[in-house]
Design a protein around this motif. Structure first.
Motif, PDB file in Angstrom:
ATOM      1  N   ALA A  54       0.748  -1.303  -0.049  1.00  0.00           N
ATOM      2  CA  ALA A  54      -0.068  -0.066  -0.006  1.00  0.00           C
ATOM      3  C   ALA A  54       0.786   1.406  -0.007  1.00  0.00           C
ATOM      4  CB  ALA A  54      -0.772  -0.062   1.244  1.00  0.00           C
ATOM      5  N   GLU A  55       1.753   1.251   0.644  1.00  0.00           N
ATOM      6  CA  GLU A  55       2.841   2.430   0.728  1.00  0.00           C
ATOM      7  C   GLU A  55       3.341   2.811  -0.456  1.00  0.00           C
ATOM      8  OE1 GLU A  55       4.362   1.971   5.591  1.00  0.00           O
ATOM      9  OE2 GLU A  55       5.930   2.055   3.749  1.00  0.00           O
ATOM     10  N   GLU A  56       3.823   1.783  -1.495  1.00  0.00           N
ATOM     11  CA  GLU A  56       4.180   2.288  -2.610  1.00  0.00           C
ATOM     12  C   GLU A  56       3.271   2.834  -3.663  1.00  0.00           C
ATOM     13  OE1 GLU A  56       6.310  -0.166  -6.502  1.00  0.00           O
ATOM     14  OE2 GLU A  56       6.695  -1.102  -4.338  1.00  0.00           O
ATOM     15  N   LEU A  57       2.011   2.120  -3.437  1.00  0.00           N
ATOM     16  CA  LEU A  57       0.737   2.627  -4.296  1.00  0.00           C
ATOM     17  C   LEU A  57       0.579   3.950  -3.867  1.00  0.00           C
ATOM     18  CD1 LEU A  57      -1.003  -0.818  -4.846  1.00  0.00           C
ATOM     19  CD2 LEU A  57       0.550   0.176  -6.515  1.00  0.00           C
ATOM     20  N   ILE A  58       0.488   4.255  -2.814  1.00  0.00           N
ATOM     21  CA  ILE A  58       0.272   5.551  -2.308  1.00  0.00           C
ATOM     22  C   ILE A  58       1.385   6.566  -2.780  1.00  0.00           C
ATOM     23  CG2 ILE A  58      -0.415   7.075  -0.179  1.00  0.00           C
ATOM     24  CD1 ILE A  58      -1.810   4.960   0.992  1.00  0.00           C
TER      25      ILE A  58
END
Length: 488
Positions: free
Chosen positions: A442-446
């Protein structure tokens, strides 16, 4: 060409025109009506010297300030269209707006990767060469503003508003709010929105009143501004009232000068307004509108019957109907789509004939909102047809966020919906299905979203799931996602 005295919302046609009466100020400088006109004329001359011609478009990307107002008015004197740009947009978003509008100049700091020539606020000319006694002629049918609003397809659309639209909106608001030359508007919302432009700038100009501009809203700054400037009214979004309601119990606001406040741009609970009214002793009137109708179409009165939970009756000069799927009127008290007609309805979407035709039918603007009119003509907004998230008064369309997520190689599918938020109303939350053989978190996509989206559009949370729920016809079941978020 029709002479501009028919446009009373412009400062040089105001009852206070060419006088020394205070007109507009920000935290650093103040201008009288005569000074604002002179500096606006000077900027119009500068545009001419730069080769900007009648009908051209300039983009204005400045924080709330006197300079922003001068740039907009100067553009109008020169017969030029202004497209206000949100200064927090990314380079990708700025480039899209400038290319779509075909802007020939960017008033503001240069943006890396943006090829349109830029003119800084400190480079704006302040002294006109030509005598200021010459009249200013503006055709009411000439395009004045291109205000960009996100569309359900994910691509923002330029809403075309002419001077006649702005006149109808400004004078209608002045009449509804019973404004006089003794009023003083505190402008706290961003000037890239029609709310600030119309409600707290052009409306007071039409009666010869004054305006104080705040660069941005912050609770402490707002409290200080109320005490320092002693305005008679301001317009805000529900998120601002939520911030005020959350102030410490010992934090007071000097509202002794305030006649009323306006709340609009997003649904708000009657409880929040009542809490602010009781605690701070302010009278808050709730309204409803959209950019395509130049700002507001309904509003509770300042004096007269105010009905909590409604957004009031139609504003002067406008008509509101509630229609079914066939476009026929429903009975009083029944739900249907809100449609609007009147002189505030936009000219259309720039270069989008089909989208315009789908939105305006026989002069009636289809809002995509579901509402109820009571027997007294007061409107209650109960739902939204369009797949839109309203975060703190800002319209966010999931398609745009989903489109950015789709550019990540690991993303197979994405769906974005609004999650209820006690302060902002709604915030975007994303659900993502990964492509086979790919891994990410999730962190990479955000972080990927932050590169291509303004901060307000970046999802506050992102869940990676195995599959998106779908309805019987195979479409992504966003109501199910919303329901799950609301239940959680």
């Amino acid at each position: 060409m029709t002479e501009s005295p028919s446009l009373p919302h412009l400062p040089w046609n105001s009852p206070s025109a060419r006088s020394d009466r205070p007109c507009v100020q920000d935290v650093s400088r103040a201008l009288s009506y005569a000074e604002l006109e002179a500096q606006s004329r000077a900027f119009a001359e500068q545009l001419d010297d730069l080769g900007i011609q009648r009908g051209d478009v300039i983009a204005i990307m400045l924080p709330n300030s006197v300079e922003l107002i001068v740039a907009m008015l100067g553009a109008w004197i020169a017969g030029v269209v202004a497209t206000p740009v949100n200064p927090t947009l990314t380079a990708r978003e700025v480039t899209y707006q400038l290319e779509d509008s075909r802007a020939r100049l960017l008033v503001g700091n240069a943006v890396e990767g943006v090829e349109v020539p830029a003119l800084g606020a400190d480079e704006m000319r302040r002294t006109p060469a030509a005598p200021t006694t010459r009249s200013i002629a503006i055709d009411p049918s000439r395009l004045a503003l291109l205000v960009y609003t996100s569309g359900s397809t994910g691509a923002p659309k330029g809403v075309m508003l002419d001077h006649r639209n702005l006149e109808a909106m400004a004078t209608g608001m002045a009449q509804h709010f019973e404004l006089t030359e003794n009023d003083h508007a505190l402008l706290v919302l961003p000037l890239f929105h029609v709310n600030s432009i119309c409600v707290t700038f052009l409306a007071p100009m039409s009666v010869g009143a004054r305006v104080t501009v705040l660069e941005r809203f912050a609770p402490r700054t707002f409290v200080d501004a109320m005490a320092r400037f002693r305005p008679t009214y301001f317009s805000a979004v529900p998120a601002i009232f939520a911030h005020l309601a959350a102030l410490p119990d010992d934090e007071a606001i000097d509202t002794g000068s305030l006649r009323f406040a306006v709340c609009g741009a997003a649904p708000v609970s009657p409880e929040l307004l009542a809490r602010c009214e009781t605690r701070f002793g302010m009278s808050i009137t709730e309204g409803y509108g959209l950019t395509e109708a130049t700002c507001a179409s309904a509003c509770n009165p300042v004096s007269g019957v105010r009905k909590p939970g409604t957004v009031g009756p139609a504003l002067p000069g406008q008509r509101i109907r509630i229609v079914d799927v066939r476009g026929e009127d429903v009975a009083s008290g029944e739900r249907g789509e809100i449609v609007i007609s009147g002189p505030t309805v936009m000219r259309g979407y720039l270069n989008r004939i089909e989208a315009t035709a789908e939105t305006i039918e026989d002069g009636w603007l289809h809002t995509g909102d579901v509402g109820i009119l009571d027997a007294d003509g007061y409107l209650r907004v109960v739902d939204r047809i369009k797949d839109m998230i309203i975060r703190g008064g800002e319209n966010i369309y999931p398609k745009e966020i989903e489109g950015v997520l789709a550019t990540h190689p690991a993303v197979l599918e994405a769906a974005v919906v609004g999650r209820p938020d006690p302060v902002l109303g709604e915030v975007p939350v994303a659900f993502v299905v990964l492509a086979p053989g790919f891994e990410t978190d999730a962190e990479e996509l955000i972080a990927h979203c932050r590169v291509g989206l303004a901060k307000i559009k970046v999802p506050v949370a992102l869940d990676i799931i195995d599959a998106l729920p779908r309805n019987p016809v195979g479409k992504i079941d966003k109501p199910a996602l919303r329901h799950a978020l609301a239940a959680a």
